[in-house]
Design a protein around this motif. Sequence first.
Motif, PDB file in Angstrom:
ATOM      1  N   LEU A  67       0.818  -1.212   0.000  1.00  0.00           N
ATOM      2  CA  LEU A  67       0.000   0.000   0.000  1.00  0.00           C
ATOM      3  C   LEU A  67       0.852   1.262   0.000  1.00  0.00           C
ATOM      4  O   LEU A  67       0.463   2.292  -0.541  1.00  0.00           O
ATOM      5  CB  LEU A  67      -0.920   0.013   1.224  1.00  0.00           C
ATOM      6  CG  LEU A  67      -2.252  -0.746   1.114  1.00  0.00           C
ATOM      7  CD1 LEU A  67      -3.007  -0.655   2.420  1.00  0.00           C
ATOM      8  CD2 LEU A  67      -3.102  -0.222  -0.028  1.00  0.00           C
ATOM      9  N   LYS A  68       2.035   1.163   0.620  1.00  0.00           N
ATOM     10  CA  LYS A  68       2.907   2.337   0.696  1.00  0.00           C
ATOM     11  C   LYS A  68       3.394   2.783  -0.672  1.00  0.00           C
ATOM     12  O   LYS A  68       3.785   3.935  -0.847  1.00  0.00           O
ATOM     13  CB  LYS A  68       4.109   2.048   1.606  1.00  0.00           C
ATOM     14  CG  LYS A  68       3.719   1.858   3.072  1.00  0.00           C
ATOM     15  CD  LYS A  68       4.926   1.541   3.933  1.00  0.00           C
ATOM     16  CE  LYS A  68       4.508   1.278   5.377  1.00  0.00           C
ATOM     17  NZ  LYS A  68       5.651   0.923   6.226  1.00  0.00           N
ATOM     18  N   ALA A 113       0.403   8.606   8.394  1.00  0.00           N
ATOM     19  CA  ALA A 113      -0.949   8.864   8.897  1.00  0.00           C
ATOM     20  C   ALA A 113      -1.758   9.708   7.912  1.00  0.00           C
ATOM     21  O   ALA A 113      -2.925   9.409   7.631  1.00  0.00           O
ATOM     22  CB  ALA A 113      -0.878   9.559  10.258  1.00  0.00           C
ATOM     23  N   TYR A 114      -1.143  10.764   7.354  1.00  0.00           N
ATOM     24  CA  TYR A 114      -1.870  11.602   6.398  1.00  0.00           C
ATOM     25  C   TYR A 114      -2.195  10.829   5.121  1.00  0.00           C
ATOM     26  O   TYR A 114      -3.306  10.908   4.588  1.00  0.00           O
ATOM     27  CB  TYR A 114      -1.076  12.859   6.060  1.00  0.00           C
ATOM     28  CG  TYR A 114      -1.749  13.691   4.979  1.00  0.00           C
ATOM     29  CD1 TYR A 114      -2.969  14.308   5.216  1.00  0.00           C
ATOM     30  CD2 TYR A 114      -1.167  13.831   3.714  1.00  0.00           C
ATOM     31  CE1 TYR A 114      -3.605  15.047   4.229  1.00  0.00           C
ATOM     32  CE2 TYR A 114      -1.790  14.564   2.726  1.00  0.00           C
ATOM     33  CZ  TYR A 114      -3.017  15.169   2.987  1.00  0.00           C
ATOM     34  OH  TYR A 114      -3.644  15.890   2.002  1.00  0.00           O
ATOM     35  N   GLY A 115      -1.233  10.049   4.637  1.00  0.00           N
ATOM     36  CA  GLY A 115      -1.457   9.278   3.419  1.00  0.00           C
ATOM     37  C   GLY A 115      -2.631   8.322   3.546  1.00  0.00           C
ATOM     38  O   GLY A 115      -3.439   8.177   2.630  1.00  0.00           O
ATOM     39  N   TYR A 116      -2.726   7.671   4.697  1.00  0.00           N
ATOM     40  CA  TYR A 116      -3.812   6.722   4.907  1.00  0.00           C
ATOM     41  C   TYR A 116      -5.153   7.421   5.136  1.00  0.00           C
ATOM     42  O   TYR A 116      -6.193   6.926   4.683  1.00  0.00           O
ATOM     43  CB  TYR A 116      -3.505   5.827   6.118  1.00  0.00           C
ATOM     44  CG  TYR A 116      -2.522   4.711   5.819  1.00  0.00           C
ATOM     45  CD1 TYR A 116      -2.885   3.631   5.027  1.00  0.00           C
ATOM     46  CD2 TYR A 116      -1.226   4.748   6.321  1.00  0.00           C
ATOM     47  CE1 TYR A 116      -1.982   2.615   4.743  1.00  0.00           C
ATOM     48  CE2 TYR A 116      -0.318   3.738   6.047  1.00  0.00           C
ATOM     49  CZ  TYR A 116      -0.700   2.675   5.250  1.00  0.00           C
ATOM     50  OH  TYR A 116       0.196   1.679   4.967  1.00  0.00           O
ATOM     51  N   PHE A 157     -12.053  -0.061   3.607  1.00  0.00           N
ATOM     52  CA  PHE A 157     -12.464   1.176   2.937  1.00  0.00           C
ATOM     53  C   PHE A 157     -11.248   2.045   2.610  1.00  0.00           C
ATOM     54  O   PHE A 157     -11.131   2.572   1.503  1.00  0.00           O
ATOM     55  CB  PHE A 157     -13.443   1.949   3.818  1.00  0.00           C
ATOM     56  CG  PHE A 157     -14.743   1.240   4.031  1.00  0.00           C
ATOM     57  CD1 PHE A 157     -15.724   1.240   3.049  1.00  0.00           C
ATOM     58  CD2 PHE A 157     -14.992   0.556   5.200  1.00  0.00           C
ATOM     59  CE1 PHE A 157     -16.924   0.572   3.230  1.00  0.00           C
ATOM     60  CE2 PHE A 157     -16.189  -0.114   5.403  1.00  0.00           C
ATOM     61  CZ  PHE A 157     -17.154  -0.111   4.412  1.00  0.00           C
ATOM     62  N   ILE A 158     -10.353   2.184   3.580  1.00  0.00           N
ATOM     63  CA  ILE A 158      -9.169   3.028   3.396  1.00  0.00           C
ATOM     64  C   ILE A 158      -8.224   2.417   2.361  1.00  0.00           C
ATOM     65  O   ILE A 158      -7.715   3.121   1.482  1.00  0.00           O
ATOM     66  CB  ILE A 158      -8.467   3.253   4.745  1.00  0.00           C
ATOM     67  CG1 ILE A 158      -9.306   4.215   5.602  1.00  0.00           C
ATOM     68  CG2 ILE A 158      -7.054   3.800   4.552  1.00  0.00           C
ATOM     69  CD1 ILE A 158      -8.780   4.459   6.988  1.00  0.00           C
ATOM     70  N   ASP A 159      -8.010   1.102   2.446  1.00  0.00           N
ATOM     71  CA  ASP A 159      -7.119   0.441   1.491  1.00  0.00           C
ATOM     72  C   ASP A 159      -7.642   0.568   0.066  1.00  0.00           C
ATOM     73  O   ASP A 159      -6.875   0.821  -0.879  1.00  0.00           O
ATOM     74  CB  ASP A 159      -6.956  -1.043   1.845  1.00  0.00           C
ATOM     75  CG  ASP A 159      -6.206  -1.248   3.164  1.00  0.00           C
ATOM     76  OD1 ASP A 159      -5.765  -0.245   3.744  1.00  0.00           O
ATOM     77  OD2 ASP A 159      -6.084  -2.409   3.599  1.00  0.00           O
TER      78      ASP A 159
END
Length: 358
Positions: A106-107, A179-182, A350-352
Motif C-alpha cells: 500500500l505504501k 498517517a496523512y497518506g492513509y 475502505f481506506i485500502d
Amino acid sequence: MHDLNQRAQELHRRLENIKKYFNIENKKKDLSGLEAKSMDPNLWDDQENARRLMQNLDFLKKEIEDYKSMDEEVAALLSLSQENDLSKEFAKDIETLGKRIDKFELKSFLTEAYDAKNAIVSIHAGQGGTEAMDWASMLFRMYLRFCERRNWKTETLDISEGDEAGIKSVTFKVEGAYAYGYLKGEAGTHRLVRQSPFNADKLRQTSFALVEVLPELEETDLPDIQIKDEDLEWQFFRASSQGGQNVQKVSTAVRVIHLPTQVTVTAQTERFQEQNRKIALNLLRSKLWLLEQAREEAQKKDLKGEYRPASWGNQIRSYVLHPYKMVKDLRTEVETADPDAVLDGELDQFIDAEIQNP
C-alpha cells in the motif's frame, strides 16, 4: 504442496516489485543521518523538533526492520520451495507473510509529498442539531479506535461540545507513519441513517458530518507560504473543554484569523497559551497549504471565480443502521453489512480501497 510453492513464488515476485520503490540503501542513509542528528547534545533545546526527529527515526527504523524481516522470510520460503521441502505446516506462515506484504505494498501508492506526515483531522456536525452532533461524536470515536488499532498516537487539539449530546466539532492530531497518506481519503461528507435515539417515536433520521484531513506541516515544509505577523489577528479566551485549573481559569485558548484569506483556526486543549499558539500556527499553515492546492487544481480545470471549500457536497460514505445494516463507500463501491465493526474502527477495507482507487 504445488499450491504452496506457487504462493511462495508469488510472494517473492511481489517483494521484488516492492524493492523497486522502497530503495533500501537510500533508507539506510536517511536513517544514519537521523541517528547522527539524534546524538547532537543541543537537540533537546527545541523539544518539539527533537520529539519529531525521534519519531521519524523510530518510523524509519521500524520500516527498514519490517522490510528486512520480510525479505529474509521470503528467501527462506523460496529456498524450501526450490528444494520441494515446503510442507503444509508452512501454509499459515505464508498467509501471515502475505498479509504483511499487502500492507507494505500500500505504501507504493503513498508517494505524494506529505503522505508520510502526521495528520490533522477535523470533524464538523452538519445541520440537524443533537442528531448530527451525536453522529460527529460517533465518527470521532470511530477514528480514535482505528488509530488505536494501528498503535497511532492521537491528541485532541480543539473540541466544541454539543449542547445536549455529542460534539459540534473536534480537531485532533494523529501521529503515525504515513498517517496523512492513509487518512486523507476520509475527507468529505459522511451520512448516517438510523432510528433516532433522541425521539420518542424512534423515527428514521438522516444525519451528516464533514471530515477534513490535513498533513501536519512545519515552516520548513512550506518555504513559499509566508505567514506575516501583520496578517494575523489573535484572540484569547478561556478554554471551554475540560482540563486542569489553569486551562479553565486563565485565557489559554487561542483563535487566530489570517486576514488576507479569513481562514480561522482555534486551539484550546493545552495548559499554556504559548503551546496553543504554536498548535494554531501549524493548523493555519496546513489550511493555507490546502487553500493553495485547491487554487492550483482550479486553475488546471480552468475554473473561474473565488475558491470555496464546498466539501459538504462531496458525500463519500453512507452508514445505514435502519431499516437494514450497511456501510457503503460511494467512490470505490466497497460495502459491508457490519456497521458496528466499522464504527468500532475497522476501516481498513475502505481506506485500502480508496488508496488504490485510480
